[in-house]
Design an enzyme around this catalytic site. Structure first.
Site, PDB file in Angstrom:
ATOM      1  N   ARG A  83      25.086 -37.143  36.358  1.00 46.08           N
ATOM      2  CA  ARG A  83      23.819 -37.574  35.784  1.00 46.08           C
ATOM      3  C   ARG A  83      22.691 -37.384  36.784  1.00 46.08           C
ATOM      4  NH1 ARG A  83      25.527 -39.199  31.335  1.00 46.08           N
ATOM      5  NH2 ARG A  83      27.368 -40.439  31.057  1.00 46.08           N
ATOM      6  N   THR A  96      20.917 -49.494  34.389  1.00 50.74           N
ATOM      7  CA  THR A  96      22.305 -49.327  33.985  1.00 50.74           C
ATOM      8  C   THR A  96      23.072 -48.353  34.862  1.00 50.74           C
ATOM      9  OG1 THR A  96      21.468 -47.775  32.339  1.00 50.74           O
ATOM     10  CG2 THR A  96      22.024 -49.984  31.575  1.00 50.74           C
ATOM     11  N   GLU A  97      22.362 -47.495  35.578  1.00 47.57           N
ATOM     12  CA  GLU A  97      23.046 -46.570  36.472  1.00 47.57           C
ATOM     13  C   GLU A  97      22.082 -46.053  37.516  1.00 47.57           C
ATOM     14  OE1 GLU A  97      24.782 -42.226  35.819  1.00 47.57           O
ATOM     15  OE2 GLU A  97      26.074 -43.754  34.919  1.00 47.57           O
ATOM     16  N   ASN A  98      22.468 -46.229  38.769  1.00 48.88           N
ATOM     17  CA  ASN A  98      21.675 -45.721  39.884  1.00 48.88           C
ATOM     18  C   ASN A  98      22.627 -45.505  41.054  1.00 48.88           C
ATOM     19  OD1 ASN A  98      19.848 -46.918  42.512  1.00 48.88           O
ATOM     20  ND2 ASN A  98      19.107 -45.155  41.397  1.00 48.88           N
TER      21      ASN A  98
END
EC number: 3.2.1.21
Length: 561
Positions: free
Chosen positions: A3, A474-476
């Site tokens: 991602r 939510t995503e890092n």
């Protein structure tokens, strides 16, 4: 499946401005794409009649005629009238977190004006903390990356992995990180670090052993059921994700996300998950990063399912969002209290200050972020997309009102800043991404590390959407060289800087409920295979052995400080 947003060097990539010329024969056939055209080898040649009587399905569809599910959505060819094909219909009057079963506290924060109105879900309130709610720090896993193929049906990633040259290192995803048989070990790693929450995906393919019309197998959720209990016993909040990119192959053979019925099948899966787990799950994500799935899976063909639809992939966007709405309603109906969606957001910068490049940067932001955020948060597609939306014929009356329904949080996946230039010679994709050289720290892939950009993104969302529900990062995270101590030191610096940036945003009054770091353990990263290492814990791809990196201990220290 990495991602990172646009990826430099991906040949024929939609986002590098050369996709229109990369394989003209594959991209333009003189007809609009059908659900099975341009699949990776192994999925081609399956078009034809449907046993269920729907000519839009291929011969791989064995759905029994007259089959029903509990969460059907109208199909374009069965709806009376086409008034809703245009996306400018009335908004549904979205409010932040309405109708919470156990109540909520309305608060106001000032961000240079009246500020956004929001409610913190009672289910997520705890001891007084940042901005009056309990700020969580968690980590992530993903079924495709860590679970493997044992005990589930085939998925679109299995087909892509089997095609020569599609995975960078030639690895096969079914091996993954053997999480299901090493669950006790992974739980001990989580608990030892003091992690407060785990965001993990539920494998749809485990619950769908056969054809869509054959129904779901309750045993497919047994492992998830036990895992939720184990997490709670260790004092860790479970945050399940219904869908990442792991579509069951049986659904792809009926059209996948190009077929409106997939949203209905997704609603059935959501209902089964909610019925089984909603009494214990802290927060649910319906879709994780739909942009990645649209752009790299359906438009550029880099990821599964390998379609190269380019600018004709909008039906995927709409059916994903419709699937979100159907799944959200099914979860709420089965007792879920906190349900949201997540998508990519990060700074988009023009390569130069020319008008053409500034326009291209705006177009890219609309394509990556706004076409998913605005329907959910405003009940309409961006103005710049109105003509394409109307021409698609897939948006029916009432769709956008349903998509613009109750939302308990909005998830932000922040990869890195992206630099964009105009591509005037490309007749289908008007922008290209530019590989900018970072002035400061960079990840293993050469991407800029920009915690200030994450803070700016969260503030910008709060300004742009006055009725924004609480945010969740939510995503890092980032991949770093696993062979050197410097690589993990850089991971620690990345984690520390971004967590501090998010906490500062929350202190400033933007409602941020949680920050999830990608990821707990290394895994199989789709088209990148085992070549990208995001984990706080190293995993040997052959033996599955775990080795905690110093960054796991660093996270424990941050949580204890």
């Amino acid at each position: 499946m990495d991602r990172r947003g646009a990826r430099p060097g991906a040949g024929g990539d939609l986002l590098d401005g050369r996709a229109d010329q990369a394989d003209p024969g594959a991209h333009r056939t003189g007809r609009r794409p059908g659900p099975h055209r341009r699949l990776v080898p192994g999925l081609r040649g399956r078009s034809g009649g449907c046993a269920g009587g729907d000519p839009a399905h291929g011969s791989g569809c064995r759905r029994a005629a007259g089959g029903r599910t509990r969460t059907r959505v109208a199909r374009p060819d069965r709806a009376a009238g086409r008034a809703g094909q245009r996306s400018g219909g009335p908004a549904s009057g979205h409010r932040a977190l309405p109708h919470l079963r156990d109540g909520g506290v309305r608060r106001r924060r000032r961000l240079g004006g009246s500020g956004p109105r929001w409610r913190c879900p009672a289910a997520l309130r705890g001891r007084p903390g940042v901005s009056g709610f309990l700020f969580r720090v968690g980590v992530t896993t993903a079924a495709t990356a860590v679970e493997g193929a044992a005990g589930r049906s085939a998925t679109i990633w299995d087909v892509v992995a089997a095609a020569p040259g599609r995975i960078v290192d030639g690895s096969a995803g079914p091996a993954a990180a053997d999480h299901l048989s090493r669950r006790t070990e992974d739980l001990a790693l989580l608990a030892g670090a003091g992690v407060q929450a785990l965001r993990f995906t539920l494998s749809w393919a485990r619950s769908l052993p056969g054809e869509p019309g054959d129904g779901l197998d309750p045993a497919g959720l047994d492992a998830a059921d036990r895992w939720v209990d184990d997490l709670l016993a260790a004092g860790i909040e479970p945050w399940p994700v219904l869908y990442d990119t792991e579509l069951p192959l049986a659904l792809m053979l009926t059209g996948g996300w190009l077929d409106r019925d997939t949203a209905s099948w997704f609603g059935d899966f959501a209902a089964a998950c909610g019925e089984r787990l909603a009494d214990r799950a802290a927060g649910w994500t319906t879709l994780a990063d739909p942009f990645q799935h649209l752009a790299f899976g359906h438009a550029a063909g880099v990821d599964a399912p390998g379609l190269t639809l380019l600018d004709e992939a909008f039906p995927v966007t709409h059916h994903l969002l419709l699937g979100h709405a159907v799944a959200r309603d099914a979860l709420h109906d089965n007792g879920a209290r906190v349900v949201g969606i997540s998508n990519q957001h990060s700074p988009v910068r023009p390569a130069t200050d020319s008008a053409a490049n500034r326009r291209a940067a705006l177009q890219f932001r609309i394509y990556r972020s706004d076409q998913f955020a605005q329907p959910v948060l405003r009940g309409r597609y961006p103005r710049a997309m109105q003509e394409a939306v109307a021409e698609s014929g897939v948006v029916l009356d009432g769709d956008l009102q349903r998509i613009h329904g109750r939302l308990d949080f909005y998830g932000v996946e922040h990869p890195h800043p992206i630099t964009v230039a105009a591509a005037p010679d490309n007749t289908r994709v008007p922008f290209s991404t530019v590989e900018a050289v970072p002035d400061g720290p960079a990840t293993e892939g050469g991407w800029e590390v920009d915690p200030a950009g994450l803070a700016d993104t969260l503030h910008a969302l709060a300004r742009r959407y006055p009725d924004l529900p609480p945010l969740v990062v939510t995503e890092n995270g980032a991949a770093y060289d696993p062979t050197t101590d410097a690589g993990d030191a850089a991971r620690i610096a990345h984690l520390t800087a971004h967590l501090e940036a998010v906490r500062a945003v929350a202190e400033a009054g933007v409602p941020v409920l949680a920050h999830f770091h990608r990821s707990l353990i290394d895994g199989w990263e789709g088209s990148d295979g085992f070549t990208r290492h995001h984990g706080l814990v190293a995993v040997d791809p052959v033996t599955g052995d775990r080795t905690a990196r110093p960054s796991l201990a660093a996270l424990a220290r941050l949580l204890d400080s």
